[in-house]
Write an enzyme that holds these catalytic residues in place. Structure first.
Site, PDB file in Angstrom:
ATOM      1  N   HIS A 263       0.635  -0.907   0.153  1.00  0.00           N
ATOM      2  CA  HIS A 263       0.026   0.219   0.412  1.00  0.00           C
ATOM      3  C   HIS A 263       0.533   1.185  -0.084  1.00  0.00           C
ATOM      4  O   HIS A 263       2.331   1.102   0.293  1.00  0.00           O
ATOM      5  CB  HIS A 263      -1.413  -0.320   1.006  1.00  0.00           C
ATOM      6  CG  HIS A 263      -2.238   0.427   1.119  1.00  0.00           C
ATOM      7  ND1 HIS A 263      -1.770   2.069   0.901  1.00  0.00           N
ATOM      8  CD2 HIS A 263      -3.694   0.308   0.720  1.00  0.00           C
ATOM      9  CE1 HIS A 263      -3.421   2.721   1.553  1.00  0.00           C
ATOM     10  NE2 HIS A 263      -3.954   1.741   0.431  1.00  0.00           N
TER      11      HIS A 263
ATOM     12  N   ASP B  87      -7.936  -5.470   0.005  1.00  0.00           N
ATOM     13  CA  ASP B  87      -8.854  -6.522  -0.962  1.00  0.00           C
ATOM     14  C   ASP B  87      -8.311  -7.732  -0.801  1.00  0.00           C
ATOM     15  O   ASP B  87      -8.142  -8.659  -1.377  1.00  0.00           O
ATOM     16  CB  ASP B  87      -8.104  -6.064  -2.218  1.00  0.00           C
ATOM     17  CG  ASP B  87      -8.639  -5.124  -3.123  1.00  0.00           C
ATOM     18  OD1 ASP B  87      -9.267  -4.381  -2.774  1.00  0.00           O
ATOM     19  OD2 ASP B  87      -7.648  -4.215  -3.032  1.00  0.00           O
TER      20      ASP B  87
HETATM   21  N1  CMC Z   1       3.989  -7.697  -4.240  1.00  0.00           N
HETATM   22  C1  CMC Z   1       5.369  -7.709  -5.345  1.00  0.00           C
HETATM   23  N2  CMC Z   1       6.024  -6.354  -4.840  1.00  0.00           N
HETATM   24  C2  CMC Z   1       5.913  -5.712  -4.814  1.00  0.00           C
HETATM   25  C3  CMC Z   1       4.668  -5.200  -4.180  1.00  0.00           C
HETATM   26  C4  CMC Z   1       3.524  -6.335  -4.366  1.00  0.00           C
HETATM   27  N3  CMC Z   1       2.329  -6.586  -4.444  1.00  0.00           N
HETATM   28  N4  CMC Z   1       3.553  -4.340  -4.085  1.00  0.00           N
HETATM   29  C5  CMC Z   1       5.111  -3.160  -3.671  1.00  0.00           C
HETATM   30  N5  CMC Z   1       5.950  -4.370  -3.848  1.00  0.00           N
HETATM   31  C6  CMC Z   1       7.217  -3.788  -4.664  1.00  0.00           C
HETATM   32  C7  CMC Z   1       7.553  -2.956  -5.876  1.00  0.00           C
HETATM   33  O1  CMC Z   1       8.102  -4.023  -6.967  1.00  0.00           O
HETATM   34  C8  CMC Z   1       8.805  -2.146  -5.510  1.00  0.00           C
HETATM   35  O2  CMC Z   1       9.657  -2.773  -5.280  1.00  0.00           O
HETATM   36  P1  CMC Z   1      11.129  -2.348  -5.293  1.00  0.00           P
HETATM   37  O3  CMC Z   1      11.549  -0.675  -4.326  1.00  0.00           O
HETATM   38  O4  CMC Z   1      12.271  -3.024  -5.283  1.00  0.00           O
HETATM   39  O5  CMC Z   1      10.969  -1.564  -6.922  1.00  0.00           O
HETATM   40  C9  CMC Z   1       8.340  -1.384  -3.607  1.00  0.00           C
HETATM   41  O6  CMC Z   1       7.780  -2.704  -3.420  1.00  0.00           O
HETATM   42  C10 CMC Z   1       7.498  -0.606  -3.699  1.00  0.00           C
HETATM   43  O7  CMC Z   1       6.412  -0.471  -4.207  1.00  0.00           O
HETATM   44  P2  CMC Z   1       6.118   0.211  -5.257  1.00  0.00           P
HETATM   45  O8  CMC Z   1       5.168   0.334  -6.222  1.00  0.00           O
HETATM   46  O9  CMC Z   1       7.338   1.318  -5.114  1.00  0.00           O
HETATM   47  O10 CMC Z   1       4.600   1.023  -4.279  1.00  0.00           O
HETATM   48  P3  CMC Z   1       3.139   2.008  -4.212  1.00  0.00           P
HETATM   49  O11 CMC Z   1       3.428   2.787  -3.261  1.00  0.00           O
HETATM   50  O12 CMC Z   1       3.404   3.240  -5.563  1.00  0.00           O
HETATM   51  O13 CMC Z   1       2.725   0.951  -5.304  1.00  0.00           O
HETATM   52  C11 CMC Z   1       0.702  -0.308  -4.222  1.00  0.00           C
HETATM   53  C12 CMC Z   1       1.052   0.680  -4.162  1.00  0.00           C
HETATM   54  C13 CMC Z   1      -1.172  -1.296  -3.414  1.00  0.00           C
HETATM   55  C14 CMC Z   1       0.187  -0.251  -5.873  1.00  0.00           C
HETATM   56  C15 CMC Z   1       1.979  -1.572  -4.613  1.00  0.00           C
HETATM   57  O14 CMC Z   1       2.467  -2.239  -3.489  1.00  0.00           O
HETATM   58  C16 CMC Z   1       0.856  -2.929  -5.637  1.00  0.00           C
HETATM   59  O15 CMC Z   1       0.623  -2.996  -6.969  1.00  0.00           O
HETATM   60  N6  CMC Z   1      -0.127  -3.944  -4.578  1.00  0.00           N
HETATM   61  C17 CMC Z   1      -0.675  -4.849  -5.333  1.00  0.00           C
HETATM   62  C18 CMC Z   1      -2.035  -4.378  -5.957  1.00  0.00           C
HETATM   63  C19 CMC Z   1      -3.506  -3.835  -5.135  1.00  0.00           C
HETATM   64  O16 CMC Z   1      -3.074  -5.350  -3.893  1.00  0.00           O
HETATM   65  N7  CMC Z   1      -4.053  -2.917  -5.067  1.00  0.00           N
HETATM   66  C20 CMC Z   1      -4.876  -2.750  -3.732  1.00  0.00           C
HETATM   67  C21 CMC Z   1      -4.549  -1.143  -3.250  1.00  0.00           C
HETATM   68  S1  CMC Z   1      -5.349  -1.559  -1.757  1.00  0.00           S
HETATM   69  C22 CMC Z   1      -6.360  -1.100  -1.931  1.00  0.00           C
HETATM   70  C23 CMC Z   1      -6.365   0.220  -3.126  1.00  0.00           C
HETATM   71  O17 CMC Z   1      -6.330   1.387  -3.084  1.00  0.00           O
HETATM   72  O18 CMC Z   1      -7.711   0.079  -3.995  1.00  0.00           O
END
Ligand code: CMC
Length: 433
Positions: free
Chosen positions: A307, A364
């Site tokens: 998140h 989720d």
């Molecule tokens: N699985 C594997 N690696 C992950 C995941 C994951 N679910 N989420 C983040 N990471 C890693 C990402 O690859 C990155 O690694 P590195 O630093 O080596 O590049 C690091 O963690 C930071 O991730 P980010 O993508 O920069 O983080 P963000 O704040 O931009 O994204 C997020 C947040 C929710 C989009 C992401 O965690 C994600 O894609 N999660 C899976 C999808 C999901 O469950 N979404 C629902 C979110 S909660 C409800 C809502 O808001 O709708």
């Protein structure tokens, strides 16, 4: 003396005010940054950018705290308050009195139906159309059927418009599902409560009423409440961006539905189930999922994990995990996907990759398993999220419209394209290859 931030660029220093929220969150007010320095900020994804001052929802992502209008989310995990009460709180900023709630309920009941001509709009969609596409289109279409609510000049008109949207979204959602299945629409029943009425419109048949189970109704109530607002997330920010151009409430919320659709946001609940089903079919083991999620060469992510704001267990996921257990046990549902989810969580929470990055289950991760037990079809999961989120979108839109600081949302950019170049007539252009 009020705190100031000092920015030094070359040999010049500039002071900017530091503002503080009611929970101690601090921000550098850079409203005058460009006018004074000629520079802008660069913040892809807005991870460091406060776009508004809001009184609706407080999150402390480090501690895993979520509060609606100051009330901790855990206090909603009981038979009362119900979703309508929570929605009223979120939209209007205080707990409703009995009279407030009774008045609101009357408007909800009297406006649960759709204009008959809206039914023809549903006929225009092919059977099998994604319910999120229909939901967004039909919410936008409310602008055509309610021109009297395109401009909301006083509190009563706002309440009337908000109540109509809040009530009709369930009917639109249920009709979208029924259209996608090609089965007859079921009218709302004025004697049923909000969630029961939704289940009735989803699952009754013209020849047989769906029997509403009170446990299921309670679980749905709680699912909606847990999704009701989450401050400046992607869809709420979209509602505000659209609203900042002074688009009406229906158009702004329809845009919010589109923003919610994707798998990184509200579509994640569907993506989680697809991932768990994949494991169940034997396409990957839980260990392989974790390996793929960590791999630098794969774009696979552990869906329902991570998140932008929570760097701790999402408090909504904690509640939903318990609800999941409750619903499945009481209804003797033995869903193998729950076992897989628990295994994935166990593996992830002790894996260095996830620990280092502070990736925990989010809202989720468990919601889809409960919705499956309720009988909600998988492609409706993001729609369920949208029904829950409507109070938040309405509240965010209202707060923004009333905020004298609101300006049209118009970020800047760092241009990195070609510098000035001349137009070449087509006959003098060389082929691209
Ligand atoms: N699985 C594997 N690696 C992950 C995941 C994951 N679910 N989420 C983040 N990471 C890693 C990402 O690859 C990155 O690694 P590195 O630093 O080596 O590049 C690091 O963690 C930071 O991730 P980010 O993508 O920069 O983080 P963000 O704040 O931009 O994204 C997020 C947040 C929710 C989009 C992401 O965690 C994600 O894609 N999660 C899976 C999808 C999901 O469950 N979404 C629902 C979110 S909660 C409800 C809502 O808001 O709708």
């Amino acid at each position: 003396m009020a705190e100031r931030a000092i920015l030094t660029i070359g040999d010049r220093s500039y002071e900017f005010p530091v503002i503080e929220g009611s929970e101690g969150e601090r921000a550098i007010d850079i409203t005058e940054l460009r006018a004074r320095t000629g520079l802008i900020t660069y913040d892809p994804g807005f991870g460091n950018t406060g776009s508004c001052i809001s009184n609706i929802t407080f999150i402390d992502g480090e501690k895993g705290i979520l509060r609606y209008r100051g009330i901790p989310i855990e206090q909603f995990d009981r038979p009362t308050p119900n979703f309508i009460e929570a929605a009223w709180l979120i939209i209007f900023g205080r707990l409703p009195t009995k009279d407030d709630l009774a008045g609101f309920n009357v408007i909800l009941t009297e406006n649960a139906h759709l204009d008959e001509s809206m039914k023809h709009n549903f006929e225009g969609f092919p059977v099998g159309a994604p319910p999120m596409a229909m939901l967004s289109a039909m919410i936008n279409a409310l602008s055509c059927f309610h021109p009297e609510y395109l401009k909301l000049s006083d509190e009563d008109t706002f309440e009337a418009a908000a109540a109509r949207l809040f009530s009709k979204i369930r009917t639109i959602a249920a009709y979208s599902y029924r259209r996608s299945k090609g089965v007859p629409y079921i009218f709302p029943n004025p004697h049923l409560r909000y969630c029961a009425n939704f289940l009735h419109m989803m699952f009754s048949m013209p020849y047989k009423d769906h029997v509403i189970d009170s446990d299921i109704e309670d679980a749905l109530n709680l699912i909606f409440i847990l999704h009701a607002d989450h401050e400046q997330n992607c869809s709420a920010a979209t509602v505000r961006v659209v609203g900042s151009g002074q688009a009406n409430l229906f158009a702004s919320v329809a845009a919010g539905v589109c923003a919610l659709w994707g798998p990184r946001h509200g579509g994640a609940n569907l993506a989680v189930i697809r991932m768990l089903e994949d494991v169940h079919r034997g396409n990957h083991s839980p260990e392989e999922c974790i390996r793929m999620a960590k791999s630098q060469t794969s774009d696979f992510r552990l869906m329902g994990f991570g998140h932008r704001v929570y760097k701790n267990y999402d408090p909504r996921a904690r509640i939903l995990k318990a609800v999941c257990d409750r619903v499945l046990t009481r209804h003797h549902v033995n869903d193998p996907l729950l076992e897989i989810a628990l295994r994935l969580e166990e593996l992830a929470l002790k894996d260095e990759y996830f620990v280092e990055r502070k990736l925990y289950p989010n809202v989720d991760f468990y919601s889809g398993i409960i919705m499956r037990a309720i009988g909600i079809p998988t492609d409706m999961f993001p729609v369920m999220f949208a029904i829950g989120r409507v109070p938040g979108w309405i509240a965010q839109w209202r707060e923004q419209q009333g905020d004298p600081q609101t300006r049209i949302a118009r970020p800047r950019q760092i241009y990195a394209g070609p510098t000035v170049t001349s137009y070449i007539p087509i006959e003098r252009r060389e082929s691209a290859g």
